[in-house]
Write a protein that holds these residues in place. Structure first.
Motif, PDB file in Angstrom:
ATOM      1  N   GLN A 213       0.829  -1.208   0.000  1.00  0.00           N
ATOM      2  CA  GLN A 213       0.000   0.000   0.000  1.00  0.00           C
ATOM      3  C   GLN A 213       0.861   1.254   0.000  1.00  0.00           C
ATOM      4  OE1 GLN A 213      -3.216   0.007   2.907  1.00  0.00           O
ATOM      5  NE2 GLN A 213      -3.113  -2.217   3.066  1.00  0.00           N
ATOM      6  N   LEU A 214       2.006   1.191   0.683  1.00  0.00           N
ATOM      7  CA  LEU A 214       2.899   2.353   0.733  1.00  0.00           C
ATOM      8  C   LEU A 214       3.431   2.696  -0.658  1.00  0.00           C
ATOM      9  CD1 LEU A 214       4.403   4.444   2.437  1.00  0.00           C
ATOM     10  CD2 LEU A 214       6.211   2.749   2.776  1.00  0.00           C
TER      11      LEU A 214
ATOM     12  N   ILE B 112       2.072  10.721  -5.232  1.00  0.00           N
ATOM     13  CA  ILE B 112       2.561  12.054  -4.861  1.00  0.00           C
ATOM     14  C   ILE B 112       3.227  12.791  -6.036  1.00  0.00           C
ATOM     15  CG2 ILE B 112       4.179  13.285  -3.359  1.00  0.00           C
ATOM     16  CD1 ILE B 112       3.570  11.291  -1.178  1.00  0.00           C
ATOM     17  N   PRO B 113       4.147  12.169  -6.811  1.00  0.00           N
ATOM     18  CA  PRO B 113       4.796  12.917  -7.902  1.00  0.00           C
ATOM     19  C   PRO B 113       3.840  13.527  -8.920  1.00  0.00           C
ATOM     20  CG  PRO B 113       6.006  10.911  -7.426  1.00  0.00           C
ATOM     21  CD  PRO B 113       4.748  10.838  -6.641  1.00  0.00           C
TER      22      PRO B 113
ATOM     23  N   ILE C  72       0.376  13.140   1.242  1.00  0.00           N
ATOM     24  CA  ILE C  72       1.516  13.010   2.160  1.00  0.00           C
ATOM     25  C   ILE C  72       1.063  12.447   3.495  1.00  0.00           C
ATOM     26  CG2 ILE C  72       3.235  14.321   3.449  1.00  0.00           C
ATOM     27  CD1 ILE C  72       3.492  16.187   1.056  1.00  0.00           C
ATOM     28  N   VAL C  73      -0.107  12.914   3.974  1.00  0.00           N
ATOM     29  CA  VAL C  73      -0.628  12.401   5.247  1.00  0.00           C
ATOM     30  C   VAL C  73      -0.959  10.915   5.130  1.00  0.00           C
ATOM     31  CG1 VAL C  73      -2.592  12.536   6.825  1.00  0.00           C
ATOM     32  CG2 VAL C  73      -1.471  14.622   6.059  1.00  0.00           C
ATOM     33  N   ARG C  74      -1.552  10.524   4.018  1.00  0.00           N
ATOM     34  CA  ARG C  74      -1.868   9.103   3.814  1.00  0.00           C
ATOM     35  C   ARG C  74      -0.593   8.259   3.744  1.00  0.00           C
ATOM     36  NH1 ARG C  74      -6.728   7.529   1.751  1.00  0.00           N
ATOM     37  NH2 ARG C  74      -5.733   6.178   0.205  1.00  0.00           N
ATOM     38  N   ARG C  75       0.448   8.812   3.127  1.00  0.00           N
ATOM     39  CA  ARG C  75       1.730   8.092   3.091  1.00  0.00           C
ATOM     40  C   ARG C  75       2.347   7.996   4.483  1.00  0.00           C
ATOM     41  NH1 ARG C  75       6.656  11.376   0.987  1.00  0.00           N
ATOM     42  NH2 ARG C  75       6.168  12.256   3.037  1.00  0.00           N
TER      43      ARG C  75
ATOM     44  N   ILE D 156       3.718   5.212   9.910  1.00  0.00           N
ATOM     45  CA  ILE D 156       3.443   5.012  11.335  1.00  0.00           C
ATOM     46  C   ILE D 156       2.965   3.593  11.592  1.00  0.00           C
ATOM     47  CG2 ILE D 156       1.977   5.739  13.255  1.00  0.00           C
ATOM     48  CD1 ILE D 156       1.985   8.547  12.053  1.00  0.00           C
ATOM     49  N   LEU D 157       2.077   3.093  10.734  1.00  0.00           N
ATOM     50  CA  LEU D 157       1.594   1.723  10.906  1.00  0.00           C
ATOM     51  C   LEU D 157       2.711   0.709  10.712  1.00  0.00           C
ATOM     52  CD1 LEU D 157      -1.864   1.929   9.070  1.00  0.00           C
ATOM     53  CD2 LEU D 157      -1.417   1.923  11.540  1.00  0.00           C
TER      54      LEU D 157
END
Length: 330
Positions: free
Chosen positions: A99-100, A107-108, A170-173, A178-179
């Motif tokens: 998912q990452l 983003i790009p 960016i927040v979703r990434r 964090i996970l």
């Protein structure tokens, strides 16, 4: 016939004698065996006896996984000294890493849209300034200036929208980062690994009865003594105490008072089993001690003797209260 009668009499007498001999042998008491070690004895004139267990200072930490998952790697071994935040074990993170990759790839394109929009805003802003600088209104119409201004405002709004999309991406990434970091279980504090109950390839479940890892500070040990609730009033704070290994009077060592835990709890038989039998309720007292010359280990049971408070009366000494006499009438 006479011979048979005499033989039967002798057989009866023989059976009676054998029975008597067996009963006398059964009633004979065997001497008590000599104890292997001297039992523990209290060094005080009056004391309160308690059972205790040696544990790491500040108690042991039962490490559990944050979520259920497959263990891919274990980084520590039993007896290893670790520091705070040292990695302990890794849970399977392949799903989150996939998912990452998707979220990082999103983003790009948004950044390219923002850059393109910034170039467009710059061109429109330059064009608008050039149009406004023309003094001859016959060369530049008001409609052209208005259209350029409107296009500039729309480009600015699109830039704000693209920047919000970029911030969300960016927040979703970062959420996945964090996970992913959460799946790498770390030590909550420095200490010694006391138990390792997991292996790579096993499936870990939160809330398991047996901890995956047991962590404790073995640099300093303490004794948790269980005093019967009946004897609790006989113990004064900061009273002197000694302990010895279970049924070994030659292993006595001094204890230093730390605190009394004021809540009386059910006593457990200290078998280590999950279904420990509850005997009675006890007052728990924590003591520290310096390491004796002989080896001691966390989880070892000890016999504790606490100097009795001379000002407190024993429950047996109090006796039944006298019945209240009726008051005399006038």
């Amino acid at each position: 016939m006479i011979i048979l009668k005499r033989l039967s009499i002798w057989m009866a007498l023989l059976g009676l004698g054998f029975t008597t001999w067996v009963l006398m042998g059964a009633a004979k008491k065997e001497p008590m065996p000599t104890p292997v070690a001297e039992p523990p004895r209290s060094p005080y004139t009056e004391s309160v006896a308690a059972s205790g267990i040696i544990e790491a200072v500040n108690e042991n930490v039962r490490i559990a996984p944050p979520v259920a998952g497959l263990i891919t790697k274990v980084f520590v071994a039993v007896g290893e000294q670790i520091t705070e935040q040292a990695p302990l074990f890794q849970l399977d993170d392949r799903d989150l890493r996939a998912q990452l990759l998707t979220r990082e790839a999103a983003i790009p394109p948004i950044q390219a849209q923002i850059q393109e929009q910034q170039y467009r805003i710059g061109d429109l802003n330059t064009q608008l300034k050039r149009l406004k600088s023309v003094q001859d209104h016959r060369a530049v119409s008001d409609d052209e200036v208005q259209r350029t201004w409107y296009a500039l405002e729309m480009a600015k709004r699109s830039l704000v929208r693209f920047q919000a999309n970029l911030q969300e991406a960016i927040v979703r990434r970062d959420e996945l980062h964090i996970l992913l970091d959460r799946l790498l279980v770390r030590a909550p504090r420095a200490g010694t690994i006391l138990q390792v109950n997991i292996r790579a390839g096993e499936y870990a479940m939160p809330g398991a009865a047996e901890p995956l890892l047991l962590l404790g500070d073995m640099q300093q040990l303490q004794v948790r003594a269980d005093v019967d609730e009946v004897n609790a009033p006989l113990v004064a704070p900061r009273a002197a105490a000694v302990a010895s290994l279970k049924s070994r009077g030659d292993t006595q060592f001094a204890l230093s008072f730390v605190r009394i835990e004021p809540y009386v709890v059910p006593k457990k038989s200290l078998t280590g089993d999950n279904s420990e039998r509850v005997d009675t309720r006890v007052l728990q007292i924590i003591y520290r001690f310096e390491r004796p010359p002989f080896p001691v280990y966390a989880g070892q049971q000890v016999d504790v003797f606490i100097q009795r408070d001379q000002t407190a009366a024993s429950p047996a000494d109090a006796g039944p209260s006298a019945p209240r006499q009726p008051e005399a009438g006038p």
